[in-house]
Motif scaffolding. Structure first.
Motif, PDB file in Angstrom:
ATOM      1  N   VAL A  18     -41.352 -34.982 -19.197  1.00  0.00           N
ATOM      2  CA  VAL A  18     -42.119 -33.735 -20.066  1.00  0.00           C
ATOM      3  C   VAL A  18     -43.629 -34.738 -20.491  1.00  0.00           C
ATOM      4  O   VAL A  18     -44.397 -33.823 -20.898  1.00  0.00           O
ATOM      5  CB  VAL A  18     -41.642 -33.429 -21.185  1.00  0.00           C
ATOM      6  CG1 VAL A  18     -42.194 -33.023 -22.409  1.00  0.00           C
ATOM      7  CG2 VAL A  18     -40.644 -32.396 -20.910  1.00  0.00           C
ATOM      8  N   GLY A  19     -42.856 -36.079 -20.403  1.00  0.00           N
ATOM      9  CA  GLY A  19     -44.331 -36.153 -20.580  1.00  0.00           C
ATOM     10  C   GLY A  19     -45.710 -36.796 -20.583  1.00  0.00           C
ATOM     11  O   GLY A  19     -46.913 -36.205 -20.197  1.00  0.00           O
ATOM     12  N   VAL A  20     -45.346 -36.565 -18.215  1.00  0.00           N
ATOM     13  CA  VAL A  20     -45.778 -36.436 -17.331  1.00  0.00           C
ATOM     14  C   VAL A  20     -46.793 -35.042 -17.341  1.00  0.00           C
ATOM     15  O   VAL A  20     -47.749 -35.288 -17.064  1.00  0.00           O
ATOM     16  CB  VAL A  20     -45.237 -37.373 -16.489  1.00  0.00           C
ATOM     17  CG1 VAL A  20     -46.978 -36.882 -14.611  1.00  0.00           C
ATOM     18  CG2 VAL A  20     -45.072 -38.370 -16.209  1.00  0.00           C
ATOM     19  N   ILE A  21     -45.601 -34.107 -17.417  1.00  0.00           N
ATOM     20  CA  ILE A  21     -46.175 -32.279 -17.223  1.00  0.00           C
ATOM     21  C   ILE A  21     -46.685 -32.428 -18.612  1.00  0.00           C
ATOM     22  O   ILE A  21     -48.585 -31.356 -18.474  1.00  0.00           O
ATOM     23  CB  ILE A  21     -44.902 -31.746 -17.206  1.00  0.00           C
ATOM     24  CG1 ILE A  21     -44.143 -32.395 -15.826  1.00  0.00           C
ATOM     25  CG2 ILE A  21     -45.563 -30.119 -17.389  1.00  0.00           C
ATOM     26  CD1 ILE A  21     -44.622 -32.146 -15.347  1.00  0.00           C
ATOM     27  N   ALA A 123     -49.663 -24.619 -15.449  1.00  0.00           N
ATOM     28  CA  ALA A 123     -49.870 -23.837 -16.710  1.00  0.00           C
ATOM     29  C   ALA A 123     -48.714 -23.617 -17.721  1.00  0.00           C
ATOM     30  O   ALA A 123     -47.151 -24.475 -17.185  1.00  0.00           O
ATOM     31  CB  ALA A 123     -50.347 -22.140 -16.059  1.00  0.00           C
ATOM     32  N   THR A 124     -48.805 -22.682 -18.628  1.00  0.00           N
ATOM     33  CA  THR A 124     -47.443 -22.282 -18.938  1.00  0.00           C
ATOM     34  C   THR A 124     -46.352 -22.322 -18.039  1.00  0.00           C
ATOM     35  O   THR A 124     -45.073 -22.324 -18.467  1.00  0.00           O
ATOM     36  CB  THR A 124     -47.805 -21.370 -20.259  1.00  0.00           C
ATOM     37  OG1 THR A 124     -48.980 -21.311 -20.301  1.00  0.00           O
ATOM     38  CG2 THR A 124     -46.882 -20.661 -20.885  1.00  0.00           C
ATOM     39  N   VAL A 125     -45.859 -22.132 -17.210  1.00  0.00           N
ATOM     40  CA  VAL A 125     -44.712 -21.180 -15.860  1.00  0.00           C
ATOM     41  C   VAL A 125     -44.505 -23.111 -15.791  1.00  0.00           C
ATOM     42  O   VAL A 125     -43.412 -22.448 -15.459  1.00  0.00           O
ATOM     43  CB  VAL A 125     -45.346 -20.051 -14.790  1.00  0.00           C
ATOM     44  CG1 VAL A 125     -46.443 -20.526 -13.531  1.00  0.00           C
ATOM     45  CG2 VAL A 125     -44.171 -19.452 -13.949  1.00  0.00           C
ATOM     46  N   LEU A 126     -45.563 -23.346 -15.409  1.00  0.00           N
ATOM     47  CA  LEU A 126     -45.036 -25.140 -15.288  1.00  0.00           C
ATOM     48  C   LEU A 126     -43.669 -24.897 -16.100  1.00  0.00           C
ATOM     49  O   LEU A 126     -42.627 -25.950 -16.076  1.00  0.00           O
ATOM     50  CB  LEU A 126     -46.249 -26.036 -14.476  1.00  0.00           C
ATOM     51  CG  LEU A 126     -45.837 -27.348 -14.554  1.00  0.00           C
ATOM     52  CD1 LEU A 126     -45.130 -27.749 -13.324  1.00  0.00           C
ATOM     53  CD2 LEU A 126     -47.122 -28.082 -14.357  1.00  0.00           C
ATOM     54  N   GLY A 127     -44.878 -25.680 -17.287  1.00  0.00           N
ATOM     55  CA  GLY A 127     -43.998 -26.052 -18.118  1.00  0.00           C
ATOM     56  C   GLY A 127     -42.352 -25.155 -18.949  1.00  0.00           C
ATOM     57  O   GLY A 127     -41.349 -25.868 -18.851  1.00  0.00           O
ATOM     58  N   ALA A 128     -42.391 -23.500 -18.359  1.00  0.00           N
ATOM     59  CA  ALA A 128     -41.115 -22.946 -18.675  1.00  0.00           C
ATOM     60  C   ALA A 128     -40.162 -23.887 -17.387  1.00  0.00           C
ATOM     61  O   ALA A 128     -38.703 -23.372 -17.361  1.00  0.00           O
ATOM     62  CB  ALA A 128     -41.746 -21.815 -18.309  1.00  0.00           C
ATOM     63  N   THR A 129     -41.004 -23.912 -15.811  1.00  0.00           N
ATOM     64  CA  THR A 129     -39.568 -24.127 -14.729  1.00  0.00           C
ATOM     65  C   THR A 129     -39.021 -25.352 -15.149  1.00  0.00           C
ATOM     66  O   THR A 129     -38.238 -25.679 -15.021  1.00  0.00           O
ATOM     67  CB  THR A 129     -40.547 -24.493 -13.881  1.00  0.00           C
ATOM     68  OG1 THR A 129     -40.984 -23.761 -13.433  1.00  0.00           O
ATOM     69  CG2 THR A 129     -39.934 -24.944 -12.668  1.00  0.00           C
TER      70      THR A 129
END
Length: 425
Positions: A18-21, A123-129
Motif C-alpha cells: 500500500v505504501g508503494v502504491i 489511478a483509482t482502479v489500481l488502488g481498487a485492484t
C-alpha cells in the motif's frame, strides 16, 4: 515453476505494498495536476490560447479515465507489476519529450495522449485492484488512504511545481515530474509482488487456508468489454457512472485545472493559489481517510448524498466569496474535505453489485465516467473563460451538477454480487 519469495511482517506486508502504491498514485496525481500550474507559463511562452491548453489537459484527463478499465484487465492478464512499471516509464518519457515541443499538437501528444494513458494505469482502479487482492478486511479504510494520495499529490507537488513555474517557466515542472516517476521504478520492482500468494501469504484479515483465485485467461480486451456489457445492463452501473461523471466534472476537471487561473484573474499570485489547492489537499487527506472509515460502517449512499451536496454548495459559493483570505479558507476546508471522499463508498457499491473479481474492472469503467466528466469540465472551463471573460457561470453550473448527483446517489439500490459478471477463469 515460480518459487514464492518470502517477505517480512507476515500479512502486514500488505501495508508495505500500500505504501508503494500510495507513492505511485501520488506521483500520477502530481503529473495530472501539473497542467494547472503550466497554463499561464505556456500561455506566456508560446502565445497559445487558454482553451488550446485546456484541450490538451482535457484529452489527458479523458484518456486517464478511459485507460483505467483496460489497465485493470491488463493487470489481471499480464501482471500488475509489469503494467505499473510500463505506465511509470510512459509517464516519465512523455514529460521529457515535451521539453522539445514548439507546436500545440506536441502538447496534446505528450501531456494529453501519452501521459493520459500512462497515468490511467496508475489511478483509482489500481488502488481498487490492490485493495481486493491484498485485503479481506478494512477495505474502505485502505481505499480511503490510497484515494487520499491524490490530495497528497496536491499537497506535495503543486506548491513546489508552482514555485518552479513562477521562477523558471514550464520546463522545470516537466523535468521534476519526469524524475519523480522514474525514481519510483526500482521501488515497484523490489517491493510489489504480484499477489499475496506470490510470497506465501494470504490477504490481510483472511484465514490461512484461503485459496488465491486463478489468474484470468483469454483476451483481456474481450474480457474488459464483455464485463462492461454485462454491467451496462444494470441500473446501478449507470447511477454510479452518472455520479462519478459529476465527481470528475466538479473536481480535477474544473477546480484542479482552472482554480489557479481563476485566482489569477482575481489578482491572486500563482504560488498563493497553489497554496490554496495544497490546503484543500490537507483537508481531503483527512476527509477521504475518514470517508473510508465511515464506508466500513454506514450506508454508502447516504455518505455520497452528503459529499455531493456539500461539494455543490461550496462551488456555488466560490464566485461570490470575494476571494478574501477568510472566504477562500472556508471554501478550501468545505471543498477539500470531500474532494475524493466519494471514492470509498462508490467502490463499496461497485463490489457489492458486481463481486470482488469483476468489481474493480466495473469500477474502472465507472472511473472512466469520472474522467469523461473531468475532461468535459477542463474544456468547458477554458471555453467559458474565453467567451465570457470569467469563470463564474462555469462554477455555478458545476455546483448544480453536484446537487443533482446527491439526489441520484439516493436512487442506488443495494445489491448482492451478481453471478453473471465474473471474468472468465
Amino acid at each position: 515453476m515460480t518459487i514464492a519469495r518470502t517477505r517480512p511482517f507476515g500479512q502486514r506486508y500488505a501495508f508495505v505494498v500500500v505504501g508503494v502504491i500510495f507513492l505511485a498514485l501520488l506521483i500520477s496525481s502530481g503529473l495530472r495536476s501539473a497542467p494547472s500550474v503550466m497554463m499561464l507559463p505556456l500561455e506566456e511562452a508560446f502565445g497559445w490560447r487558454r482553451d488550446t491548453i485546456s484541450s490538451a489537459a482535457a484529452i489527458g484527463i479523458f484518456l486517464y479515465g478511459l485507460a483505467g478499465p483496460f489497465a485493470a484487465a491488463f493487470m489481471e492478464r499480464f501482471g500488475l507489476r509489469r503494467t505499473l512499471m510500463g505506465a511509470l516509464l510512459l509517464m516519465s518519457g512523455s514529460t521529457l519529450l515535451s521539453l522539445g515541443m514548439t507546436q500545440p499538437w506536441q502538447l496534446i501528444a505528450t501531456w494529453g495522449i501519452m501521459s493520459g494513458i500512462g497515468t490511467g494505469a496508475v489511478a483509482t482502479v489500481l488502488g481498487a485492484t490492490i485493495v481486493n487482492r491484498w485485503f479481506k478486511t478494512n477495505r474502505g479504510l485502505v481505499m480511503g488512504l490510497m484515494s487520499a494520495s491524490s490530495a497528497t499529490g496536491l499537497l506535495v507537488f503543486l506548491p513546489v511545481l508552482a514555485m518552479l513555474a513562477q521562477s523558471g517557466g514550464w520546463r522545470p515542472v516537466a523535468i521534476a515530474v519526469a524524475i519523480a516517476a522514474a525514481a519510483l521504478l526500482p521501488l515497484v520492482y523490489l517491493l510489489v509482488p504480484e499477489r499475496p500468494a506470490s510470497i506465501g501469504l494470504t490477504r490481510y484479515g483472511a484465514d490461512a487456508d484461503e485459496v488465491s483465485p486463478a489468474p484470468a485467461t483469454g483476451n483481456f480486451l474481450l474480457n474488459t468489454l464483455s464485463t462492461l456489457g454485462k454491467a451496462a445492463r444494470t441500473r446501478v452501473f449507470w447511477y454510479l457512472f452518472a455520479t462519478f461523471f459529476v465527481c470528475g466534472f466538479t473536481t480535477n476537471g474544473l477546480v484542479g485545472t482552472h482554480l489557479i487561473a481563476f485566482c489569477g484573474d482575481m489578482g491572486i499570485p500563482e504560488v498563493q493559489a497553489a497554496g490554496l489547492l495544497a490546503l484543500m489537499g490537507i483537508f481531503d487527506l483527512i476527509g477521504t481517510t475518514l470517508s473510508g472509515w465511515l464506508t466500513d460502517r454506514f450506508d454508502p449512499r447516504k455518505l455520497l448524498f452528503v459529499y455531493y451536496g456539500v461539494r455543490g454548495l461550496s462551488l456555488m459559493y466560490l464566485p461570490y466569496s470575494g476571494f478574501s483570505v477568510a472566504s477562500l479558507t472556508i471554501f478550501a476546508v468545505l471543498y477539500g474535505l470531500d474532494w475524493i471522499a466519494t471514492v470509498p463508498p462508490t467502490l463499496r457499491l461497485s463490489n457489492e453489485a458486481f463481486g470482488d473479481r469483476s468489481g474493480p474492472l466495473v469500477f474502472g469503467w465507472i472511473v472512466a465516467g469520472h474522467q469523461v466528466g473531468a475532461a468535459c469540465a477542463a474544456f468547458f472551463g477554458g471555453f467559458m473563460r474565453e467567451i465570457q471573460g470569467n469563470y463564474e457561470i462555469a462554477f455555478l453550473i458545476a455546483g448544480v451538477t453536484g446537487l443533482l448527483a446527491a439526489v441520484i446517489s439516493m436512487l442506488i439500490e443495494p445489491r448482492q454480487p451478481q453471478a453473471a459478471t465474473p471474468l472468465p477463469a
